[in-house]
Design a protein around this motif. Structure first.
Motif, PDB file in Angstrom:
ATOM      1  N   GLU A   1       0.834  -1.198   0.000  1.00 12.55           N
ATOM      2  CA  GLU A   1       0.000   0.000   0.000  1.00 12.55           C
ATOM      3  C   GLU A   1       0.870   1.251   0.000  1.00 12.55           C
ATOM      4  N   GLU A   2       1.927   1.248   0.810  1.00 14.54           N
ATOM      5  CA  GLU A   2       2.842   2.400   0.842  1.00 14.54           C
ATOM      6  C   GLU A   2       3.532   2.572  -0.505  1.00 14.54           C
TER       7      GLU A   2
ATOM      8  N   ASP B   1       4.328   5.746  -5.369  1.00 15.68           N
ATOM      9  CA  ASP B   1       4.368   5.789  -6.829  1.00 15.68           C
ATOM     10  C   ASP B   1       3.403   6.838  -7.364  1.00 15.68           C
ATOM     11  N   ARG B   2       2.235   6.925  -6.762  1.00 14.90           N
ATOM     12  CA  ARG B   2       1.248   7.924  -7.176  1.00 14.90           C
ATOM     13  C   ARG B   2       1.761   9.338  -6.890  1.00 14.90           C
ATOM     14  N   THR B   3       2.383   9.511  -5.742  1.00 17.51           N
ATOM     15  CA  THR B   3       2.931  10.826  -5.375  1.00 17.51           C
ATOM     16  C   THR B   3       4.009  11.245  -6.359  1.00 17.51           C
ATOM     17  N   ALA B   4       4.923  10.327  -6.675  1.00 16.33           N
ATOM     18  CA  ALA B   4       6.000  10.644  -7.614  1.00 16.33           C
ATOM     19  C   ALA B   4       5.439  11.013  -8.985  1.00 16.33           C
ATOM     20  N   TYR B   5       4.373  10.333  -9.399  1.00 15.28           N
ATOM     21  CA  TYR B   5       3.780  10.589 -10.718  1.00 15.28           C
ATOM     22  C   TYR B   5       3.132  11.970 -10.784  1.00 15.28           C
ATOM     23  N   LEU B   6       2.488  12.393  -9.696  1.00 14.12           N
ATOM     24  CA  LEU B   6       1.705  13.641  -9.718  1.00 14.12           C
ATOM     25  C   LEU B   6       2.453  14.869  -9.198  1.00 14.12           C
ATOM     26  N   CYS B   7       3.593  14.679  -8.551  1.00 11.25           N
ATOM     27  CA  CYS B   7       4.162  15.779  -7.751  1.00 11.25           C
ATOM     28  C   CYS B   7       4.618  16.985  -8.561  1.00 11.25           C
ATOM     29  N   LYS B   8       4.872  16.827  -9.856  1.00 11.48           N
ATOM     30  CA  LYS B   8       5.284  17.973 -10.675  1.00 11.48           C
ATOM     31  C   LYS B   8       4.140  18.501 -11.547  1.00 11.48           C
ATOM     32  N   ALA B   9       2.952  17.906 -11.434  1.00 11.20           N
ATOM     33  CA  ALA B   9       1.846  18.286 -12.319  1.00 11.20           C
ATOM     34  C   ALA B   9       1.403  19.725 -12.118  1.00 11.20           C
TER      35      ALA B   9
ATOM     36  N   ARG C   1      -0.771  20.176  -3.662  1.00 12.51           N
ATOM     37  CA  ARG C   1      -1.434  19.639  -2.471  1.00 12.51           C
ATOM     38  C   ARG C   1      -2.909  20.015  -2.453  1.00 12.51           C
ATOM     39  N   GLU C   2      -3.206  21.288  -2.716  1.00 10.92           N
ATOM     40  CA  GLU C   2      -4.594  21.755  -2.649  1.00 10.92           C
ATOM     41  C   GLU C   2      -5.458  21.113  -3.731  1.00 10.92           C
ATOM     42  N   TYR C   3      -4.945  21.072  -4.958  1.00 15.15           N
ATOM     43  CA  TYR C   3      -5.730  20.481  -6.032  1.00 15.15           C
ATOM     44  C   TYR C   3      -5.890  18.978  -5.816  1.00 15.15           C
ATOM     45  N   GLY C   4      -4.834  18.328  -5.311  1.00 19.29           N
ATOM     46  CA  GLY C   4      -4.929  16.900  -5.025  1.00 19.29           C
ATOM     47  C   GLY C   4      -5.972  16.611  -3.959  1.00 19.29           C
ATOM     48  N   ARG C   5      -6.027  17.470  -2.947  1.00 17.97           N
ATOM     49  CA  ARG C   5      -7.024  17.306  -1.880  1.00 17.97           C
ATOM     50  C   ARG C   5      -8.431  17.479  -2.425  1.00 17.97           C
ATOM     51  N   ILE C   6      -8.625  18.538  -3.202  1.00 12.44           N
ATOM     52  CA  ILE C   6      -9.952  18.821  -3.759  1.00 12.44           C
ATOM     53  C   ILE C   6     -10.397  17.709  -4.709  1.00 12.44           C
ATOM     54  N   GLN C   7      -9.435  17.163  -5.441  1.00 10.80           N
ATOM     55  CA  GLN C   7      -9.767  16.161  -6.462  1.00 10.80           C
ATOM     56  C   GLN C   7      -9.805  14.737  -5.917  1.00 10.80           C
ATOM     57  N   GLY C   8      -9.693  14.587  -4.600  1.00 14.59           N
ATOM     58  CA  GLY C   8      -9.927  13.289  -3.982  1.00 14.59           C
ATOM     59  C   GLY C   8      -8.749  12.344  -3.922  1.00 14.59           C
TER      60      GLY C   8
ATOM     61  N   PRO D   1      -5.650  10.441  -2.148  1.00 14.21           N
ATOM     62  CA  PRO D   1      -5.440  10.060  -0.752  1.00 14.21           C
ATOM     63  C   PRO D   1      -4.596  11.108  -0.023  1.00 14.21           C
ATOM     64  N   GLN D   2      -4.827  11.257   1.269  1.00 14.38           N
ATOM     65  CA  GLN D   2      -4.115  12.271   2.048  1.00 14.38           C
ATOM     66  C   GLN D   2      -2.603  12.112   1.945  1.00 14.38           C
ATOM     67  N   GLU D   3      -2.133  10.849   2.006  1.00 15.73           N
ATOM     68  CA  GLU D   3      -0.686  10.626   1.927  1.00 15.73           C
ATOM     69  C   GLU D   3      -0.120  11.126   0.604  1.00 15.73           C
ATOM     70  N   VAL D   4      -0.937  11.099  -0.447  1.00 19.27           N
ATOM     71  CA  VAL D   4      -0.483  11.546  -1.764  1.00 19.27           C
ATOM     72  C   VAL D   4      -0.448  13.070  -1.830  1.00 19.27           C
ATOM     73  N   TYR D   5      -1.563  13.715  -1.487  1.00 17.95           N
ATOM     74  CA  TYR D   5      -1.558  15.176  -1.663  1.00 17.95           C
ATOM     75  C   TYR D   5      -0.633  15.871  -0.661  1.00 17.95           C
ATOM     76  N   ILE D   6      -0.474  15.313   0.521  1.00 13.05           N
ATOM     77  CA  ILE D   6       0.520  15.879   1.452  1.00 13.05           C
ATOM     78  C   ILE D   6       1.928  15.613   0.932  1.00 13.05           C
ATOM     79  N   GLY D   7       2.138  14.413   0.390  1.00 18.33           N
ATOM     80  CA  GLY D   7       3.444  14.066  -0.165  1.00 18.33           C
ATOM     81  C   GLY D   7       3.840  14.958  -1.328  1.00 18.33           C
ATOM     82  N   ILE D   8       2.864  15.370  -2.145  1.00 15.86           N
ATOM     83  CA  ILE D   8       3.145  16.284  -3.259  1.00 15.86           C
ATOM     84  C   ILE D   8       3.759  17.577  -2.734  1.00 15.86           C
ATOM     85  N   TYR D   9       3.207  18.103  -1.662  1.00 15.81           N
ATOM     86  CA  TYR D   9       3.752  19.322  -1.062  1.00 15.81           C
ATOM     87  C   TYR D   9       5.098  19.048  -0.403  1.00 15.81           C
TER      88      TYR D   9
END
Length: 689
Positions: free
Chosen positions: A381-382, A387-395, A414-421, A423-431
């Motif tokens: 799961e981690e 992997d999802r965070t790495a894929y989205l973090c520069k978007a 982080r904000e757009y990831g949160r709004i767009q649903g 996972p918390q670990e992903v949108y926080i990880g993006i930031y």
């Protein structure tokens, strides 16, 4: 004692130029007087965006007279057989301006030579200042300068005039037709008349009456006081950011705090958007609601002009309103476009000409992230979340908001990831993957942010080294030093057990498909670069430099290096450890001189009693020593090793290693080589001072 006072009056210079000018003038005048042996008591340099000044007090009027003894040619050439001075001596005296009456023969370690004295009368301080002041002004190291009108003189902004006073009298000089005088100007908008200055006291008093506060410290205190007064009246809290405070202090000559507000509808924007708009773009101090700690719709601007009506406040609000309206527009547009759909757009963005697009960079550090999840034995799961965070973090680099506000990269993801649903670990990880952004900054809290941050940063470092973009001096455009320290901070604070050598190899191997470079050479360069940053970090925390040197190359695991370095640093106060370190150096030197590197020896040939005692002790402690090291109990392991100290000392006291018998000599050398290899497991003790 005298004083010298200089003012440079100019058109407003940028805020960060003010400190450059002040710092340079203070040190330049200090160096001038020290180099010319002119005593002084104090130098004060300060200023505003419109003027820089220097006041030197307790200044001697003259250099002290100087007497120097000069040694010249050998006495055999300077004196004839009767002891009279020769032409050689007289020519030497003339060339060196020596008093002939002081010429004499002196004894030196090299023999007898001619010596004479030169007397130099001290020059006047006024004369020395006059000769140098224009040059000092012209040498202020502004990063950008300009010429104006028909002037060849370059300065940050056009210079209007100079004040140059020595003990109340004009000390004249000019630069390109701009002549020094005893007159200056007050505030550009609130004082029209010129101001005559007769003394430094006049300068400060008359300028204050003319709405100019020349001292940065005083302006700073005025700003803080006004901000706190307004905050108290309106029951808000103000984050008085030191960097912003320094900037606005250098933007004004007489500060006036102005309270403004904006529509509460903008409070729906992310706080970072509001803060960036106010603090970074408009140089306003934002405020917080005392009841809930959230950003309020009040702000405080610092004006250089006294408000006589609402025009200044309205102007501040109008400019901020326009910026916030743009931000709200961008925010509404951006949040409706999924981050995932923006990733493909990264293929159109060149990250670096030789390293490819931002998409290619993302693919590389995404693969490094996958490698790290294996190293850290993370759950499936981690692994998916990382992997999802790495894929989205520069978007979010492709969003309108980040295009307009580059400082918000990561924040908006982080904000757009949160709004767009996401996972918390992903949108926080993006930031968090951008963290730490500077020395002392916080590190990522999430596993997603930490792993992707390390992966992104190591790709940046390895990528730049692979194409020769290696930092030199202050030139580090890709912040490789900061990235290295960021990796180090994350690994240490998270206690990650990562082999840095393998991490670098992984990143460089991924780059090979894009860039042609010498893999081993670049790998060595990157490893040395990271280790040097780590060494600086450990030394800054109080670990002895030689203890770090003894440990830094033993492992590729930063946690092990730190543990061992601290152990060796703490042990340096022990007599037994220092004795062992000296013995290690002795063994090392013997082996190097004999060019011996074999460690297999024959017990039967080692027949001396002290040899047997040393071998028996080694056999007695070796197993415990190795167990301690395997458990990373370095202090206990070192203490076990220190038990050998008296046996090693006795060995060297009673045994000759380099005997004539070849078999005995070689066998003893092999025993010492084996002993050295044992010590090598606790560090390179030859580095210990």
């Amino acid at each position: 004692m005298s004083y010298y006072f200089l003012e440079i009056l100019n058109e407003e210079i940028p805020a960060d130029f003010v400190n450059v000018g002040i710092d340079y003038l203070g040190s330049a005048f200090e160096n001038l007087f020290k180099e010319n042996r002119i005593p002084f008591e104090k130098i004060v340099a300060d200023g505003t965006p419109r003027r820089l000044f220097v006041l030197v007090s307790g200044l001697a009027d003259h250099q002290p007279d100087q007497e120097e003894e000069i040694v010249g040619p050998p006495a055999s050439a300077a004196f004839d057989a009767e002891g009279n001075l020769t032409n050689v001596a007289m020519n030497f005296a003339k060339a060196k301006q020596l008093d002939v009456a002081t010429l004499k023969k002196v004894s030196t370690p090299k023999g007898e030579y001619l010596s004479g004295k030169r007397f130099t009368k001290g020059r006047s301080t006024r004369e020395i200042i006059s000769e140098n002041v224009a040059k000092l002004i012209q040498n202020i190291p502004f990063k950008k300068t300009m010429r104006w009108g028909d002037k060849s003189f370059r300065f940050a902004r056009p210079v209007k005039s100079f004040i140059s006073l020595y003990d109340g009298e004009l000390l004249p000089f000019d630069i390109d037709g701009i002549e020094a005088s005893n007159k200056t100007a007050g505030h550009r908008f609130m004082w029209k008349d010129s101001i005559k200055i007769d003394s430094p006291e006049d300068y400060f008093n008359r300028l204050k009456n003319a709405f100019v506060v020349p001292e940065r410290g005083v302006r700073r205190e005025m700003i803080v006081s006004d901000i706190l007064n307004i905050a108290g009246q309106y029951e808000v809290d103000v984050d008085i950011d030191e960097s912003l405070l320094d900037t606005v202090t250098n933007l004004v000559e007489y500060p006036f705090a102005v309270l403004g507000s904006f529509s509460e509808e903008f409070l729906k924007l992310p706080e970072e958007v509001l803060i960036t708009s106010m603090k970074n773009h408009q140089k306003y101090f934002y405020t917080k609601n005392r009841k809930n700690g959230k950003i309020s719709n009040y702000f405080i601007g610092i004006s250089n002009t006294k408000p006589v009506n609402d025009n200044i406040r309205k102007g501040y609000e109008r400019v901020l309103r326009a910026r916030l309206k743009d931000a709200a527009f961008f925010f509404e547009n951006d949040k409706n476009v999924p981050l995932e759909s923006r990733v493909e757009e990264l293929k159109k963005v060149v990250y670096q000409e030789k390293l490819g697009t931002s998409y290619e960079k993302m693919e590389r550090f995404r693969e490094v992230s996958r490698y790290l999840t294996e190293v850290l034995s993370l759950s499936s799961e981690e692994c998916k979340l990382i992997d999802r965070t790495a894929y989205l973090c520069k978007a979010d680099l492709m969003t309108e908001m980040v295009y307009e506000f580059p400082e918000l990269q990561g924040v908006m993801g982080r904000e757009y990831g949160r709004i767009q649903g996401e996972p918390q670990e992903v949108y926080i990880g993006i930031y968090e993957h951008y963290l730490p952004k500077f020395s002392g900054d916080k590190i990522p809290e999430t596993i997603t942010g930490a792993v992707v941050s390390i992966a992104d940063k190591i790709d940046t470092i390895c990528g730049c080294f692979s194409i020769g973009l290696i930092p030199t001096g202050n030139n580090d455009p890709y912040a490789l030093r900061r990235n290295s320290i960021g990796i180090i901070q994350i690994i240490r604070q998270k206690s990650y057990r990562i082999d840095i050598d393998k991490l670098v190899s992984k990143s460089l191997n991924l780059l090979k498909s894009k860039v042609n470079f010498d893999l081993e050479k670049v790998k060595d360069q990157v490893m040395e670069f990271i280790k040097q940053r780590y060494k600086q970090v450990l030394i800054s925390e109080g670990i002895a430099s030689d203890a770090v040197d003894a440990s830094i190359d033993l492992f590729n695991d930063l946690i092990k290096i730190e543990k061992l370095a601290r152990t060796l640093s703490d042990a340096k106060g022990k007599e037994s450890f220092n004795s062992i370190a000296q013995s290690y150096k002795r063994i090392n030197n013997i082996l190097k001189k004999a060019n011996h590197n074999r460690s297999e020896y024959n017990n039967e040939i080692l027949t001396e009693e002290v040899e047997r005692k040393l071998l028996d002790k080694i056999d007695g402690i070796k197993n415990e020593f190795m167990i301690r090291l395997s458990k990373e109990e370095y202090a206990e392991g070192l203490n076990t090793l220190l038990q050998l100290e008296p046996y090693i000392n006795e060995f060297f006291d009673k045994v000759m290693v380099m005997v004539e018998d070849t078999n005995v000599r070689e066998n003893r050398l092999s025993m010492l080589c084996s002993l050295k290899q044992l010590f090598d497991k606790i560090g390179n003790l030859s580095m210990i001072n």
